[in-house]
Design a protein around this motif. Sequence first.
Motif, PDB file in Angstrom:
ATOM      1  N   ARG A  22       1.420 -20.553  48.305  1.00  0.00           N
ATOM      2  CA  ARG A  22       0.709 -21.457  48.737  1.00  0.00           C
ATOM      3  C   ARG A  22       0.803 -22.742  48.541  1.00  0.00           C
ATOM      4  O   ARG A  22       0.283 -23.862  49.040  1.00  0.00           O
ATOM      5  CB  ARG A  22      -0.785 -21.499  48.236  1.00  0.00           C
ATOM      6  CG  ARG A  22      -1.013 -21.613  46.701  1.00  0.00           C
ATOM      7  CD  ARG A  22      -1.960 -22.517  46.155  1.00  0.00           C
ATOM      8  NE  ARG A  22      -1.697 -22.621  44.846  1.00  0.00           N
ATOM      9  CZ  ARG A  22      -1.671 -23.821  44.286  1.00  0.00           C
ATOM     10  NH1 ARG A  22      -2.168 -24.779  44.932  1.00  0.00           N
ATOM     11  NH2 ARG A  22      -1.506 -23.869  43.063  1.00  0.00           N
ATOM     12  N   ARG A  42      10.681 -28.206  39.197  1.00  0.00           N
ATOM     13  CA  ARG A  42      11.752 -28.898  39.798  1.00  0.00           C
ATOM     14  C   ARG A  42      12.489 -29.881  39.225  1.00  0.00           C
ATOM     15  O   ARG A  42      13.300 -30.128  39.261  1.00  0.00           O
ATOM     16  CB  ARG A  42      10.881 -29.560  41.161  1.00  0.00           C
ATOM     17  CG  ARG A  42      11.462 -30.440  41.979  1.00  0.00           C
ATOM     18  CD  ARG A  42      10.708 -31.242  42.826  1.00  0.00           C
ATOM     19  NE  ARG A  42      10.072 -32.378  42.253  1.00  0.00           N
ATOM     20  CZ  ARG A  42       8.835 -32.712  42.003  1.00  0.00           C
ATOM     21  NH1 ARG A  42       8.080 -32.136  43.003  1.00  0.00           N
ATOM     22  NH2 ARG A  42       8.359 -33.610  41.401  1.00  0.00           N
ATOM     23  N   ASP A  81       3.707 -26.181  48.823  1.00  0.00           N
ATOM     24  CA  ASP A  81       4.082 -26.999  49.937  1.00  0.00           C
ATOM     25  C   ASP A  81       5.777 -26.838  50.062  1.00  0.00           C
ATOM     26  O   ASP A  81       5.809 -26.362  51.357  1.00  0.00           O
ATOM     27  CB  ASP A  81       3.761 -28.596  49.822  1.00  0.00           C
ATOM     28  CG  ASP A  81       4.002 -29.103  48.551  1.00  0.00           C
ATOM     29  OD1 ASP A  81       4.918 -28.268  47.562  1.00  0.00           O
ATOM     30  OD2 ASP A  81       3.858 -30.233  48.000  1.00  0.00           O
ATOM     31  N   ARG A 117       7.528 -38.141  50.869  1.00  0.00           N
ATOM     32  CA  ARG A 117       7.754 -38.742  49.443  1.00  0.00           C
ATOM     33  C   ARG A 117       8.937 -38.186  48.727  1.00  0.00           C
ATOM     34  O   ARG A 117       9.750 -38.922  48.099  1.00  0.00           O
ATOM     35  CB  ARG A 117       6.298 -38.524  49.099  1.00  0.00           C
ATOM     36  CG  ARG A 117       5.843 -39.541  47.978  1.00  0.00           C
ATOM     37  CD  ARG A 117       4.377 -39.909  47.784  1.00  0.00           C
ATOM     38  NE  ARG A 117       3.607 -38.717  47.674  1.00  0.00           N
ATOM     39  CZ  ARG A 117       3.532 -37.883  46.858  1.00  0.00           C
ATOM     40  NH1 ARG A 117       4.150 -38.436  45.774  1.00  0.00           N
ATOM     41  NH2 ARG A 117       2.916 -37.010  46.806  1.00  0.00           N
ATOM     42  N   PHE A 118       8.893 -36.824  48.893  1.00  0.00           N
ATOM     43  CA  PHE A 118       9.742 -36.275  47.914  1.00  0.00           C
ATOM     44  C   PHE A 118      11.331 -36.217  48.651  1.00  0.00           C
ATOM     45  O   PHE A 118      12.258 -36.474  47.772  1.00  0.00           O
ATOM     46  CB  PHE A 118       9.554 -34.817  47.805  1.00  0.00           C
ATOM     47  CG  PHE A 118       8.329 -34.327  47.091  1.00  0.00           C
ATOM     48  CD1 PHE A 118       8.317 -34.743  45.722  1.00  0.00           C
ATOM     49  CD2 PHE A 118       7.066 -33.641  47.667  1.00  0.00           C
ATOM     50  CE1 PHE A 118       7.176 -34.497  45.003  1.00  0.00           C
ATOM     51  CE2 PHE A 118       6.077 -33.224  46.829  1.00  0.00           C
ATOM     52  CZ  PHE A 118       6.077 -33.798  45.640  1.00  0.00           C
ATOM     53  N   ARG A 139       3.665 -35.699  51.736  1.00  0.00           N
ATOM     54  CA  ARG A 139       4.418 -35.163  50.547  1.00  0.00           C
ATOM     55  C   ARG A 139       5.929 -35.085  50.947  1.00  0.00           C
ATOM     56  O   ARG A 139       6.563 -35.257  50.187  1.00  0.00           O
ATOM     57  CB  ARG A 139       3.570 -34.184  50.087  1.00  0.00           C
ATOM     58  CG  ARG A 139       2.272 -34.428  49.585  1.00  0.00           C
ATOM     59  CD  ARG A 139       1.428 -32.930  49.030  1.00  0.00           C
ATOM     60  NE  ARG A 139       2.343 -32.229  47.903  1.00  0.00           N
ATOM     61  CZ  ARG A 139       2.109 -32.608  46.799  1.00  0.00           C
ATOM     62  NH1 ARG A 139       1.436 -33.682  46.212  1.00  0.00           N
ATOM     63  NH2 ARG A 139       2.870 -31.961  45.898  1.00  0.00           N
TER      64      ARG A 139
HETATM   65  P1  ATP Z   1       4.787 -35.516  41.070  1.00  0.00           P
HETATM   66  O1  ATP Z   1       6.485 -35.677  40.625  1.00  0.00           O
HETATM   67  O2  ATP Z   1       4.725 -36.634  42.208  1.00  0.00           O
HETATM   68  O3  ATP Z   1       3.920 -35.669  40.120  1.00  0.00           O
HETATM   69  P2  ATP Z   1       4.456 -32.810  41.566  1.00  0.00           P
HETATM   70  O4  ATP Z   1       5.214 -31.675  42.498  1.00  0.00           O
HETATM   71  O5  ATP Z   1       3.995 -32.542  40.359  1.00  0.00           O
HETATM   72  O6  ATP Z   1       5.025 -34.256  42.049  1.00  0.00           O
HETATM   73  P3  ATP Z   1       1.679 -32.829  42.585  1.00  0.00           P
HETATM   74  O7  ATP Z   1       0.938 -33.341  43.592  1.00  0.00           O
HETATM   75  O8  ATP Z   1       1.258 -33.044  41.038  1.00  0.00           O
HETATM   76  O9  ATP Z   1       3.323 -32.978  42.544  1.00  0.00           O
HETATM   77  O10 ATP Z   1       1.217 -31.043  42.425  1.00  0.00           O
HETATM   78  C1  ATP Z   1       1.662 -30.354  41.659  1.00  0.00           C
HETATM   79  C2  ATP Z   1       2.127 -29.154  42.348  1.00  0.00           C
HETATM   80  O11 ATP Z   1       1.054 -28.327  43.190  1.00  0.00           O
HETATM   81  C3  ATP Z   1       3.334 -29.226  43.478  1.00  0.00           C
HETATM   82  O12 ATP Z   1       4.626 -29.364  42.796  1.00  0.00           O
HETATM   83  C4  ATP Z   1       3.155 -27.951  44.352  1.00  0.00           C
HETATM   84  O13 ATP Z   1       3.806 -26.990  43.954  1.00  0.00           O
HETATM   85  C5  ATP Z   1       1.607 -28.111  44.466  1.00  0.00           C
HETATM   86  N1  ATP Z   1       1.004 -28.902  45.569  1.00  0.00           N
HETATM   87  C6  ATP Z   1       0.468 -30.078  45.529  1.00  0.00           C
HETATM   88  N2  ATP Z   1       0.099 -30.479  46.598  1.00  0.00           N
HETATM   89  C7  ATP Z   1       0.110 -29.542  47.523  1.00  0.00           C
HETATM   90  C8  ATP Z   1      -0.307 -29.169  48.746  1.00  0.00           C
HETATM   91  N3  ATP Z   1      -0.867 -30.310  49.486  1.00  0.00           N
HETATM   92  N4  ATP Z   1       0.114 -28.096  49.335  1.00  0.00           N
HETATM   93  C9  ATP Z   1       0.825 -27.438  48.805  1.00  0.00           C
HETATM   94  N5  ATP Z   1       0.954 -27.323  47.442  1.00  0.00           N
HETATM   95  C10 ATP Z   1       0.546 -28.311  46.893  1.00  0.00           C
END
Ligand code: ATP
Length: 424
Positions: free
Chosen positions: A121, A38, A123, A176-177, A173
């Motif tokens: 699976r 992303r 989010d 937040r995004f 989440r």
């Molecule tokens: P950040 O930029 O805040 O680190 P991130 O997208 O890397 O955001 P993380 O919480 O590190 O978020 O999680 C990594 C990935 O795991 C997310 O991009 C998402 O694809 C998946 N993920 C995290 N938490 C969930 C959830 N609760 N349900 C489904 N997928 C999740």
Amino acid sequence: MKEAIAQLPEGIRERLTQAGRLADESGLDLYLVGGTVRDLLLGRARMDIDLAVDGDGMGFASRLARKTEGRYTPHPRFLTATVDLPEGNSLDVATARGETYEQPGALPRVAPAPIDVDLARRDFTINAMAVSLNGRSFGNLVDPFNGRGDLRSRLVRILHDRSYIDDPTRLFRAVRFEQRLRFRLERGTERRFREAVSGGMIGNLSGPRLLEQLRLICVEPDPWPVFNRLERLDALKAIHPGLASDDGLKTLVQEISQSGDLASSTYDGWWILYLVALFRPRRQETLHGIVERLKPNRRLRKAIEDMSGWSRVEQAVESGRIDTPADFYRAVRTISEDTILFLALTHPDEAVRSRCETYYHHHRHARLSIDGGTLKELGIPEGPAYGQILDEVLSMKINGEIGTAEEERRAARDLWSRLHRLGA
Ligand code: ATP
């Protein structure tokens, strides 16, 4: 996607190519995944790189660590491992997996699965993309839910209608995004959001899981818009009916975030300050209810509880019972440093702010260089006077009447003579 990868710093790019080659040799498929993809597509810099292996991710990470002379840290419970590279970056390697939710709000059951199942699976569509790192397909985007389209339209979209029911942490989440990236919740996603909240899904989350979501909001560069949006989506009162985000919170959050270097450089409790701000203007029973609901750790709990004890100190300052810096020190020394810092940053009365600031920077760790041993050397007979003398010398030091070790000794001797004359 090759162009997006080309934007990465050369060192990381080389490591990813090296990892892709190792995956080829091992007969495994290796991908960049989730937030890494992303942010790469959005051109946003990030330090942590997430990888997924269609196969044994921990075994692969261990080989990668050996090859790169990095440090390997396995997390078997999560089927993941971290490789800390010698140049300072780290790679998080996961085994691609599927999840099944047996109970809404509970943690899922996890089992290894192909990448398309792993992406399904996740989010949101913008977090459900992968980029191949294997030689033959290097840079190919795997995007089964059109996450790229949603990135272009600036939308946060869930993958299926049960998403928030399976995992209500996604409610937090999503916002937040949305706020961080200045996106919008896609229409259906917002409708499902409201249904999940009114259907009580937030109540299915345990206190610690919920609190972790609040902590993650507090470590965002700008937490207030996230709280504000949660308020407008009725999600704050679903945590506790007494919670709200208002202009008062906005001001507090601004004051905390604009405080520059007022805290010490090693201070690690910013998120606690934001949560104290969120919980602050509440009645005693509400605070109690929030603590019961979120089950905070000792540090946060004390910071919240000390906010209510603070009014006693305030009254004592106003009535003149607390006058000197030493009086103030004695009144607040058992109060949490987070609460003191919070008051130093946000209290409406400038004089109180300044007292808290001075205490935080100069007096909080006040220590004498003399002790009981010194008093003995000075020929003062051991006894209850020791405590009284040391206490009094500390007050003089905090009040700036003495400074050096020699002055402390002299003050102790004078105090003893005085007490002695008075027949102590
Ligand atoms: P950040 O930029 O805040 O680190 P991130 O997208 O890397 O955001 P993380 O919480 O590190 O978020 O999680 C990594 C990935 O795991 C997310 O991009 C998402 O694809 C998946 N993920 C995290 N938490 C969930 C959830 N609760 N349900 C489904 N997928 C999740």
